[in-house]
Design a protein around this motif. Structure first.
Motif, PDB file in Angstrom:
ATOM      1  N   CYS B  13       0.820  -1.226   0.000  1.00 48.95           N
ATOM      2  CA  CYS B  13       0.000   0.000   0.000  1.00 48.95           C
ATOM      3  C   CYS B  13       0.850   1.271   0.000  1.00 48.95           C
ATOM      4  O   CYS B  13       1.914   1.324   0.610  1.00 48.95           O
ATOM      5  N   GLU B  14       0.308   2.286  -0.645  1.00 49.58           N
ATOM      6  CA  GLU B  14       0.783   3.664  -0.500  1.00 49.58           C
ATOM      7  C   GLU B  14      -0.354   4.386   0.209  1.00 49.58           C
ATOM      8  O   GLU B  14      -1.459   4.478  -0.329  1.00 49.58           O
ATOM      9  N   LEU B  15      -0.110   4.899   1.405  1.00 54.50           N
ATOM     10  CA  LEU B  15      -1.207   5.422   2.215  1.00 54.50           C
ATOM     11  C   LEU B  15      -1.309   6.943   2.199  1.00 54.50           C
ATOM     12  O   LEU B  15      -2.026   7.523   3.021  1.00 54.50           O
ATOM     13  N   HIS B  16      -0.629   7.597   1.256  1.00 57.34           N
ATOM     14  CA  HIS B  16      -0.665   9.072   1.260  1.00 57.34           C
ATOM     15  C   HIS B  16      -0.343   9.581  -0.147  1.00 57.34           C
ATOM     16  O   HIS B  16       0.801   9.504  -0.594  1.00 57.34           O
ATOM     17  N   ALA B  17      -1.355  10.102  -0.840  1.00 55.42           N
ATOM     18  CA  ALA B  17      -1.135  10.622  -2.196  1.00 55.42           C
ATOM     19  C   ALA B  17      -2.151  11.706  -2.526  1.00 55.42           C
ATOM     20  O   ALA B  17      -3.275  11.715  -2.001  1.00 55.42           O
ATOM     21  N   GLY B  24      -1.795  18.018  -6.074  1.00 53.99           N
ATOM     22  CA  GLY B  24      -1.087  16.993  -6.839  1.00 53.99           C
ATOM     23  C   GLY B  24      -1.110  17.325  -8.318  1.00 53.99           C
ATOM     24  O   GLY B  24      -1.853  18.203  -8.762  1.00 53.99           O
ATOM     25  N   ARG B  25      -0.272  16.623  -9.087  1.00 52.96           N
ATOM     26  CA  ARG B  25      -0.178  16.924 -10.511  1.00 52.96           C
ATOM     27  C   ARG B  25      -0.863  15.886 -11.396  1.00 52.96           C
ATOM     28  O   ARG B  25      -0.987  16.086 -12.595  1.00 52.96           O
ATOM     29  N   LEU B  26      -1.291  14.763 -10.811  1.00 56.28           N
ATOM     30  CA  LEU B  26      -1.917  13.722 -11.617  1.00 56.28           C
ATOM     31  C   LEU B  26      -3.434  13.699 -11.438  1.00 56.28           C
ATOM     32  O   LEU B  26      -3.954  13.982 -10.363  1.00 56.28           O
ATOM     33  N   GLN B  27      -4.100  13.323 -12.516  1.00 57.31           N
ATOM     34  CA  GLN B  27      -5.524  13.010 -12.448  1.00 57.31           C
ATOM     35  C   GLN B  27      -5.690  11.742 -11.605  1.00 57.31           C
ATOM     36  O   GLN B  27      -4.745  10.962 -11.459  1.00 57.31           O
ATOM     37  N   VAL B  28      -6.897  11.509 -11.134  1.00 58.66           N
ATOM     38  CA  VAL B  28      -7.147  10.332 -10.299  1.00 58.66           C
ATOM     39  C   VAL B  28      -6.788   9.039 -11.051  1.00 58.66           C
ATOM     40  O   VAL B  28      -6.127   8.145 -10.502  1.00 58.66           O
ATOM     41  N   ALA B  29      -7.203   8.954 -12.306  1.00 58.40           N
ATOM     42  CA  ALA B  29      -6.914   7.734 -13.077  1.00 58.40           C
ATOM     43  C   ALA B  29      -5.411   7.564 -13.287  1.00 58.40           C
ATOM     44  O   ALA B  29      -4.884   6.454 -13.250  1.00 58.40           O
ATOM     45  N   GLU B  30      -4.709   8.667 -13.473  1.00 60.33           N
ATOM     46  CA  GLU B  30      -3.246   8.586 -13.638  1.00 60.33           C
ATOM     47  C   GLU B  30      -2.579   8.101 -12.351  1.00 60.33           C
ATOM     48  O   GLU B  30      -1.574   7.391 -12.380  1.00 60.33           O
ATOM     49  N   LEU B  31      -3.162   8.490 -11.231  1.00 57.47           N
ATOM     50  CA  LEU B  31      -2.637   8.059  -9.937  1.00 57.47           C
ATOM     51  C   LEU B  31      -2.807   6.547  -9.777  1.00 57.47           C
ATOM     52  O   LEU B  31      -1.913   5.851  -9.284  1.00 57.47           O
ATOM     53  N   ALA B  32      -3.957   6.040 -10.216  1.00 56.65           N
ATOM     54  CA  ALA B  32      -4.206   4.590 -10.141  1.00 56.65           C
ATOM     55  C   ALA B  32      -3.189   3.849 -11.011  1.00 56.65           C
ATOM     56  O   ALA B  32      -2.663   2.803 -10.629  1.00 56.65           O
ATOM     57  N   ARG B  33      -2.890   4.406 -12.181  1.00 54.32           N
ATOM     58  CA  ARG B  33      -1.929   3.768 -13.071  1.00 54.32           C
ATOM     59  C   ARG B  33      -0.520   3.817 -12.467  1.00 54.32           C
ATOM     60  O   ARG B  33       0.243   2.873 -12.557  1.00 54.32           O
ATOM     61  N   TYR B  34      -0.199   4.944 -11.861  1.00 57.26           N
ATOM     62  CA  TYR B  34       1.092   5.081 -11.170  1.00 57.26           C
ATOM     63  C   TYR B  34       1.233   4.000 -10.086  1.00 57.26           C
ATOM     64  O   TYR B  34       2.273   3.360  -9.955  1.00 57.26           O
ATOM     65  N   ALA B  35       0.158   3.808  -9.311  1.00 61.62           N
ATOM     66  CA  ALA B  35       0.190   2.814  -8.225  1.00 61.62           C
ATOM     67  C   ALA B  35       0.424   1.423  -8.792  1.00 61.62           C
ATOM     68  O   ALA B  35       1.219   0.647  -8.246  1.00 61.62           O
ATOM     69  N   ALA B  36      -0.254   1.118  -9.887  1.00 67.55           N
ATOM     70  CA  ALA B  36      -0.077  -0.197 -10.508  1.00 67.55           C
ATOM     71  C   ALA B  36       1.372  -0.359 -10.962  1.00 67.55           C
ATOM     72  O   ALA B  36       1.971  -1.424 -10.814  1.00 67.55           O
ATOM     73  N   GLY B  37       1.958   0.710 -11.465  1.00 63.64           N
ATOM     74  CA  GLY B  37       3.349   0.668 -11.908  1.00 63.64           C
ATOM     75  C   GLY B  37       4.317   0.389 -10.771  1.00 63.64           C
ATOM     76  O   GLY B  37       5.389  -0.175 -10.981  1.00 63.64           O
ATOM     77  N   ARG B  38       3.966   0.807  -9.576  1.00 59.67           N
ATOM     78  CA  ARG B  38       4.815   0.511  -8.410  1.00 59.67           C
ATOM     79  C   ARG B  38       4.538  -0.884  -7.857  1.00 59.67           C
ATOM     80  O   ARG B  38       5.139  -1.285  -6.864  1.00 59.67           O
ATOM     81  N   TYR B  64      -7.066  -0.497 -13.098  1.00 61.08           N
ATOM     82  CA  TYR B  64      -5.659  -0.434 -13.522  1.00 61.08           C
ATOM     83  C   TYR B  64      -4.803  -1.452 -12.770  1.00 61.08           C
ATOM     84  O   TYR B  64      -3.590  -1.462 -12.906  1.00 61.08           O
ATOM     85  N   GLY B  65      -5.441  -2.232 -11.909  1.00 60.94           N
ATOM     86  CA  GLY B  65      -4.685  -3.239 -11.162  1.00 60.94           C
ATOM     87  C   GLY B  65      -4.417  -2.833  -9.724  1.00 60.94           C
ATOM     88  O   GLY B  65      -3.957  -3.637  -8.929  1.00 60.94           O
TER      89      GLY B  65
END
Ligand SMILES: [Zn+2]
Ligand SMILES: [Zn+2]
Lengths: 150, 341
Positions: B13-17, B24-38, B64-65
């Protein structure tokens, strides 16, 4: 005030106003399709570099950061932070713009809203815009807040 | 020694974003994709003082996973309080210097968990309200403390201060969980991001609810790389206990086993990280042992120790090694508690 204007205020702040709120009630008439709020303040930051260095040094001592780190942070700039939030009748929270920068424009309608704000019915009645003064780092900071309906 | 945390699914988990709904600089969907990438299972969307991104987060589901956990960061004048699991706005604008207790109670009454974000990060005028200055509230009364904040958290002096505070709270008998949170605002910051692992009960329900339950119970481990685990038991007894659990009193000699387990998000960090030893700590004492490849789990590193009868209060483990060649704490578990609170 121009046509559709619901609120127009100007205020001057100083560092002593940090950590306080200014709340501005306004009346939204029936039939509004769009509500627009604009907050602008200036300056965006403390521009006096010598004063910034002094303030950063003092604050650094409070938070346990050394003089080098404090002066690096002073060079990055000590910014003023005023945020805008909005409540509709009820009251019901309708959003907040919490971000850096001296200008916020928020547009709300039934179906859409600017980032930070909640779309939904523009119910006629008592609304309230709140300016939260998180930090005034400059000796003076003035803001202008406007609300208008379309 | 087997048993501790068996059957749990350890969610990364990432508990702070933050998203564009605050600073923040990302859209919500972009954040979900970022999380999947990690490689994360879950990321909390904790925008400053608003919940306007949560509807989109809920609509995304896990497409996005990674799932998004609804949250808000109460960005007050006297400290930042993470409200994990709340669906609606939590009022903060009336909070004075004495207001933390009321905010924490309000967050809990909504089914959420209240965490103290980055308690010692320098505050006004550097980072407004970032330094915890609330009065009349003991930090151990929060549900959790965010010990490790921002990328490369092992290097920040303010995180080291938070760590010391946590230990002093544990020593005084508080059972407060400790997490990491990158406070992610978008791409552009270098450094290793820590992961918080939460021991979730398996089941058909949403991961977010299971993750909140895990954090509430202290089933938590934090790491820059591989996933830390800890099992504590008594020789001759069948089962062992993991973070957040309570070991009942008994006659048998205490044994503990610490393991670092590979997970999908850790692979890219392997060149930067080296794990060397596990330090087992309790109130007033510690012992350590070198980590060696675990014959029972491929790719894992393990250390096992016998503990003296003087162990009291709790047992937790710190994994030490190096990051990019510099000696560092690379991960830690929350405690297994001994005896009644
Ligand atoms: Zn914060
Ligand atoms: Zn934050």
């Amino acid at each position: 005030m121009d046509q559709g204007a619901l609120l127009e205020v100007e205020a001057r702040l100083g560092p002593e106003d940090s950590r306080s709120h200014r709340s501005f009630p306004f009346e939204l008439p029936p039939g509004a399709r769009e509500l627009e709020l604009e907050l602008a303040f200036e300056p965006a930051m403390l521009e006096d570099e010598a004063l910034a260095a002094r303030i950063a040094f003092e604050a650094g001592r409070r938070f346990g950061i050394g003089p080098e780190e404090a002066s690096r942070r002073a060079r990055e700039g000590l910014r003023n932070l005023l945020t805008l939030s909005l409540d509709g009748p009820g009251p019901s929270f309708r959003g907040c713009a919490h971000r850096q920068g001296p200008r916020v424009l928020a547009i709300l309608s039934a179906a859409a809203a600017s980032p930070g704000f909640l779309p939904g019915p523009l119910t006629a009645g008592a609304w309230r815009a709140t300016v939260s003064v998180h930090c005034v780092a400059s000796p003076r900071c003035s803001f202008r807040l406007r609300a208008r309906a379309r | 020694m087997r048993g501790a945390g068996e059957g749990l699914r350890w969610a990364a988990c990432e508990l702070h974003a933050h998203s564009i709904h605050s600073d923040g600089r990302l859209q919500v969907a972009e954040l979900a994709r970022y999380a999947a990438g990690r490689g994360l299972d879950l990321i909390a969307l904790s925008d400053h003082n608003t919940v306007s991104g949560l509807a989109e987060a809920a609509a995304l589901g896990g497409q996005y996973g990674s799932e998004i956990l609804s949250a808000m960061e109460l960005t007050t004048f006297y400290g930042h309080i993470l409200a994990l699991g709340v669906q609606d706005y939590v009022e903060w604008r009336g909070l004075g210097r004495e207001g933390a207790g009321g905010a924490v109670a309000e967050i809990r009454s909504r089914g959420g968990l209240a965490g103290i974000a980055h308690p010692f990060r320098p505050g006004n005028p550097f980072c407004t309200g970032c330094f915890w200055e609330f009065e009349g509230f003991e930090s151990g009364e929060a549900d959790y403390l965010e010990l490790w904040s921002e990328p490369d958290p092992h290097l920040a002096p303010c995180n080291a201060r938070a760590f010391e505070q946590w230990i002093s709270l544990l020593d005084r008998g508080f059972r407060v969980a400790a997490t990491s949170g990158t406070d992610y605002h978008g791409p552009g910051r270098e450094g290793l991001c820590a992961t918080t692992f939460l021991g979730c009960e398996p089941g058909p329900g949403a991961l977010g609810a299971a993750a909140l339950a895990a954090l509430r119970r202290g089933r938590v481990a934090v790491s820059l790389g591989a996933r830390p685990s800890l099992a504590l038991g008594r020789r001759g007894e069948g089962r062992s206990y993991g973070p957040g659990e309570e070991l009942p009193p008994g006659p048998g000699r205490l044994e503990a086993r610490a393991v670092l387990l590979p997970w999908r998000g850790a692979a890219s960090r392997l060149p930067e990280l080296r794990a060397e030893l596990a330090r087992f700590l309790w109130r007033g004492g510690s012992t350590e042992a070198g980590l060696a490849p675990d014959p029972e789990a491929g790719g894992a590193l393990a250390a096992q120790v016998e503990l003296p009868p003087s162990v009291e209060g709790y047992l937790r483990v710190e994994f030490r090694g190096s990051v990019r060649g510099e000696a560092a704490l690379i991960g830690f578990t929350n405690p297994v508690y001994l005896g009644p609170a």
